[in-house]
Each structure stands twice: as C-alpha cells, then as structure tokens.
Motif scaffolding. Sequence first.
Motif, mmCIF file in Angstrom:
data_model
loop_
_atom_site.group_PDB
_atom_site.id
_atom_site.type_symbol
_atom_site.label_atom_id
_atom_site.label_comp_id
_atom_site.label_asym_id
_atom_site.label_seq_id
_atom_site.Cartn_x
_atom_site.Cartn_y
_atom_site.Cartn_z
ATOM 1 N N LEU A 144 -2.315 1.347 2.732
ATOM 2 C CA LEU A 144 -3.376 2.209 2.206
ATOM 3 C C LEU A 144 -2.814 3.524 1.687
ATOM 4 O O LEU A 144 -3.152 3.977 0.585
ATOM 5 C CB LEU A 144 -4.420 2.466 3.291
ATOM 6 C CG LEU A 144 -5.575 3.407 2.929
ATOM 7 C CD1 LEU A 144 -6.396 2.812 1.794
ATOM 8 C CD2 LEU A 144 -6.453 3.672 4.134
ATOM 9 N N VAL A 145 -1.940 4.160 2.476
ATOM 10 C CA VAL A 145 -1.373 5.449 2.081
ATOM 11 C C VAL A 145 -0.481 5.303 0.849
ATOM 12 O O VAL A 145 -0.389 6.219 0.031
ATOM 13 C CB VAL A 145 -0.594 6.084 3.259
ATOM 14 C CG1 VAL A 145 0.110 7.372 2.824
ATOM 15 C CG2 VAL A 145 -1.533 6.371 4.420
ATOM 16 N N LEU A 146 0.140 4.137 0.695
ATOM 17 C CA LEU A 146 0.959 3.904 -0.496
ATOM 18 C C LEU A 146 0.119 3.950 -1.776
ATOM 19 O O LEU A 146 0.656 4.160 -2.871
ATOM 20 C CB LEU A 146 1.674 2.549 -0.406
ATOM 21 C CG LEU A 146 2.897 2.480 0.513
ATOM 22 C CD1 LEU A 146 3.448 1.066 0.537
ATOM 23 C CD2 LEU A 146 3.971 3.469 0.076
ATOM 24 N N ARG A 147 -1.183 3.782 -1.627
ATOM 25 C CA ARG A 147 -2.073 3.835 -2.800
ATOM 26 C C ARG A 147 -2.356 5.267 -3.234
ATOM 27 O O ARG A 147 -2.955 5.491 -4.286
ATOM 28 C CB ARG A 147 -3.392 3.120 -2.490
ATOM 29 C CG ARG A 147 -3.225 1.632 -2.220
ATOM 30 C CD ARG A 147 -4.556 0.963 -2.015
ATOM 31 N NE ARG A 147 -5.408 1.059 -3.183
ATOM 32 C CZ ARG A 147 -6.672 0.612 -3.242
ATOM 33 N NH1 ARG A 147 -7.199 0.019 -2.181
ATOM 34 N NH2 ARG A 147 -7.370 0.744 -4.335
ATOM 35 N N GLY A 148 -1.950 6.245 -2.410
ATOM 36 C CA GLY A 148 -2.118 7.646 -2.794
ATOM 37 C C GLY A 148 -2.738 8.480 -1.698
ATOM 38 O O GLY A 148 -3.597 8.014 -0.962
ATOM 39 N N VAL A 149 -2.264 9.732 -1.596
ATOM 40 C CA VAL A 149 -2.751 10.649 -0.572
ATOM 41 C C VAL A 149 -4.225 10.975 -0.782
ATOM 42 O O VAL A 149 -4.995 11.124 0.160
ATOM 43 C CB VAL A 149 -1.905 11.948 -0.575
ATOM 44 C CG1 VAL A 149 -2.511 13.007 0.338
ATOM 45 C CG2 VAL A 149 -0.481 11.637 -0.151
ATOM 46 N N SER A 150 -4.672 11.074 -2.027
ATOM 47 C CA SER A 150 -6.075 11.415 -2.299
ATOM 48 C C SER A 150 -7.020 10.328 -1.801
ATOM 49 O O SER A 150 -8.105 10.606 -1.291
ATOM 50 C CB SER A 150 -6.287 11.641 -3.801
ATOM 51 O OG SER A 150 -5.515 12.736 -4.243
ATOM 52 N N THR A 151 -6.611 9.054 -1.950
ATOM 53 C CA THR A 151 -7.428 7.946 -1.441
ATOM 54 C C THR A 151 -7.558 8.039 0.069
ATOM 55 O O THR A 151 -8.652 7.886 0.631
ATOM 56 C CB THR A 151 -6.773 6.593 -1.818
ATOM 57 O OG1 THR A 151 -6.649 6.516 -3.224
ATOM 58 C CG2 THR A 151 -7.622 5.439 -1.298
ATOM 59 N N ALA A 152 -6.438 8.317 0.741
ATOM 60 C CA ALA A 152 -6.445 8.462 2.199
ATOM 61 C C ALA A 152 -7.302 9.645 2.615
ATOM 62 O O ALA A 152 -8.027 9.590 3.609
ATOM 63 C CB ALA A 152 -5.014 8.638 2.716
ATOM 64 N N ALA A 153 -7.245 10.745 1.852
ATOM 65 C CA ALA A 153 -8.024 11.943 2.182
ATOM 66 C C ALA A 153 -9.527 11.676 2.074
ATOM 67 O O ALA A 153 -10.321 12.173 2.878
ATOM 68 C CB ALA A 153 -7.626 13.095 1.263
ATOM 69 N N LEU A 154 -9.941 10.881 1.074
ATOM 70 C CA LEU A 154 -11.359 10.556 0.913
ATOM 71 C C LEU A 154 -11.868 9.737 2.095
ATOM 72 O O LEU A 154 -12.933 10.032 2.657
ATOM 73 C CB LEU A 154 -11.555 9.772 -0.391
ATOM 74 C CG LEU A 154 -12.985 9.281 -0.678
ATOM 75 C CD1 LEU A 154 -13.939 10.465 -0.797
ATOM 76 C CD2 LEU A 154 -13.021 8.420 -1.936
ATOM 77 N N GLY A 330 1.842 8.741 -6.187
ATOM 78 C CA GLY A 330 2.135 10.056 -5.627
ATOM 79 C C GLY A 330 2.417 10.044 -4.139
ATOM 80 O O GLY A 330 2.358 11.087 -3.489
ATOM 81 N N SER A 331 2.746 8.894 -3.577
ATOM 82 C CA SER A 331 3.046 8.789 -2.145
ATOM 83 C C SER A 331 4.561 8.724 -1.922
ATOM 84 O O SER A 331 5.263 8.040 -2.670
ATOM 85 C CB SER A 331 2.393 7.539 -1.550
ATOM 86 O OG SER A 331 0.995 7.648 -1.560
ATOM 87 N N PRO A 332 5.058 9.415 -0.879
ATOM 88 C CA PRO A 332 6.490 9.384 -0.573
ATOM 89 C C PRO A 332 6.847 8.109 0.192
ATOM 90 O O PRO A 332 6.653 8.014 1.400
ATOM 91 C CB PRO A 332 6.686 10.628 0.300
ATOM 92 C CG PRO A 332 5.357 10.840 0.964
ATOM 93 C CD PRO A 332 4.311 10.321 0.009
#
Length: 472
Positions: A144-154, A330-332
């Motif tokens: 999930l986090v690999l899909r982007g920090v903004s997705t995880a934040a939502l 945008g994920s590390p």
Amino acid sequence: MDNKLGLSSLTAIVIGSMIGAGVFSLPQNMASVASPAAVMIGWTITGIGMIFLALSFQKLAFHRPEIDSGVFGYAKEGFGDFVGFCSAWGYWLSAMLANVSYLVIVFSTLGMLFDTPDSVIFGQGNTWVSTLGASCLLWMVHALVLRGVSTAALINMVTTFAKLVPLLIFVFCAFVAFSWDTFFLDFTGLHFGAEHDLLSQVKSTMLVTVWVFIGIEGAVVVSGRARNRKDIGRATILGLLTALAIYVFVTLLSMGVIKPTELAEYQNPSMAKVLTHILGPWGQYIISVGLLISVCGAFLSWTVLASEAPYLCAKEKMFPKAYAKLNKAGSPVKPLTLTNIWIQVSLIVVMFAGSTYDTLLIIASEMILVPYFLVGAFVLKLAIQEKNKGSLLLIGLGATAYGVWLLYASGLNYLMLSAVLYVPGLYFYIQAKKEQGIDPFEGKEKIGACALSIVAVVAVGMMWNGALGVSL
C-alpha cells in the motif's frame, strides 16, 4: 495530482501516530507502576514537557524552515553529522519497534476475543499463527505504501476519525461509572511499599507516558511534503492537545471504576476489560474493534514515518545514497524494504522469545529519548546563538529540562540497553561516509563512537551474566 499534505492530513498523521495501541493498554500499564496521585503528577510533568517539545517543533519550523529532514535534521544541524545520525537511527529503531508492537497487540486482541483455556490460537500475539497473520498484514501495508505516501495519508485520516469513536464512548461510560471512593481508596499507592515511594512511582510512569506520545513529531518528519509550512506547527499542537485530553481521561477515570490493584492485573488491552465491567460483554467488543481500527491506522502512519527516516538520512548524506531513491509514486522503496524486513525478523524473535507488547513498549520508548532530548537542546542552542531571551529561550530550556528528566527517569539499565541497539547503525554511517571519500569520524566524533561501543560491550557482558534485562 497534488501530492502535498494539508493541515487536516498532517493533524491526522500526528493523532494517528500517537493514538495507536498504547491508549488501549494505559489503564493496566499505569496502575501496575503507580497510584492515582503519582499518575496525576506524571501526566502533569509529561503534559508540560510535551507541550514544550511541541512548541520546539513549531519554533524550529519557523526559525529553520530550510531543514525538512525532521527530528534528526535538527540534531545534525545543531551537533554535527554523527549526532544527527544517532538521532536518526534511534528514531528509526523506535518507529520499527513500534510497528512490531502494533502487530503483536492486534493478534493479542484477537486472542482475547477468540482463545479459550483449551485452545490458545493467538495467545498474546506471539504464537506461530499470530506471527503468520502479522507477516501477511505487514507486507500488505508494504504494498500500500509503495503506491504513495499521499494514499497512505488519506487512509490514515479515515482511520483516525474512526478510532476516536470508541475512545469517546469509553470516556463517557467511565465518567458515568466513576466512583470517588474507588479513586481515593489507596490514593498514594501504599500497597507498593516503602521501596516504591511517590517519586519512584512518578519515574515509573515516564516511559509509559512517552510511549503514548511517540508520534508527536509526525508532521515534522513529513514536513518536506507539507503544502504550507505553517501547518506543521499547527498540526503538532492540535494533535498533542487532542491526545493529551484522551490519555488523561482514560487513565484517571479507569482508576475510579476499578481499584488500581485489580486494574494492574488485567490483560491488555485493559481498556476492553474496564468497559466490559461497565457495559458487560459488549464493552469488550466495542474496544476490541476500536483497537483493531486504531492500530491498523497507526501501523500505516508508522510505516510511512519509519521509511522516511533512512530516506531523509540518505538525502543528508548520513545513510548510503541508494536509500534516497524514490519510485514513481514518490515512495522510498529501499528504506521501506529495510524497515519491513527488520519488522519481520523482530516478529520471529518475539515468537521464539515469548516477548509481549509491554516489552516492546519499553524498548521503543527508550530509543526515542535521545532524539527528543536533542530537539530541545537544539532550540536552546539556537536561542543562545541568536541571543533570544524571549520565548525561544524559555521553550528551549523547558524542552531540554524535560529531555534530561526523561533520561534520568528511564534509568541507567535502559540507557545501556539502548547503546547495544545504536551500535549496529554505525555500519550504515561508515558506508555513507566512505561513499563520499571522507573519514567517518572527526575530532570529538571518534570519542563519541568509542564511548558508545564500550558501553554496548559492557551492556552485552552484563546481559550475558543476567545483570541487565528488560522488565516492566
């Protein structure tokens, strides 16, 4: 697509990071080490100290807006690369262990709901079934986090609001059931005996109170992704005040519902047992569902925060440069993979060692103390350099004093144990410096690295002889 985070997302990260598993175990954690009087003093000290720490983050976001690498960026700026790296490594370890504890408490809760005396499936989150389930959840969140920090934040923002509902239900029910007679029955903790006086009780609450506030720096760690830098300080203060109010009510009201001596014997998550005492069987299910939502949200937040630490360190050239690369979302990737591999290893260790949530709580809390202390110390140094005798100096003094108090209250035992965990990080620091073609340690840094290594060796020897260990 706007990948920047607004005030609501930043505040949700702060609240979501702080309010995880800890709040659901607070009644038992506090009652086992302190009386109502000591708990009130402990929360007062912690509340004031954490306000100073939150104001430190707010001031630094204003005075040093160019520093966008969070807690460890301040340590590096104020005290050099090596100290900055130690702050980052301690923060990363704390975040990683926090995630392990979240996975353990999730399956411990399932054990409370579904295990029977004749059939223990989940146990205290440390059986092979729990480890397998936790591993599956770990790598699902990884994807999930690999899909982007903004997705995880939502997703985190949604779970943050969802978790507040059962907490507010608990506070209301405990308020209605509260008894002053129960609360004052042993107000100063005479049952602890003379060897555990009021001051000792207050000191014993410190690692527990710090544990539930870990995450206060959530908005700072992701400050480089903030839409408006002013929102970083606002989110930190809003998150702190919300969490502090909930923690104080949960702890003190519980001590007025159940006698502290009985509360201390409850299995965690103890809040479920308290609400069951008030409402019957429904209480256990309300809190258990709330905990599962809360912990999954906090786990998501801390996965983001933990992976940011090596990434930001690499950007500051304190970690190998390969850890500074991002994927298209945008994920590390490499920092995230490093973190989750170590979480996986830790889960296996927990299973074989029979460790519990309480053990992980202590270690994770200890590892965050040095990073927090260095934030306050940097504010104080900044005030002295700028000859600021106003609010900056006051906040720096307050935050530094609180940091020193925490290190004192935690005790030499845990400081020596933390040194053992700091030493492996030197490998990454040395590799980063070699990539730049410079000496890893210069001047006083050599003394610091040698001292850290010596303390770690002594601590390992004491552990081997059984003179050093983790206890709650």
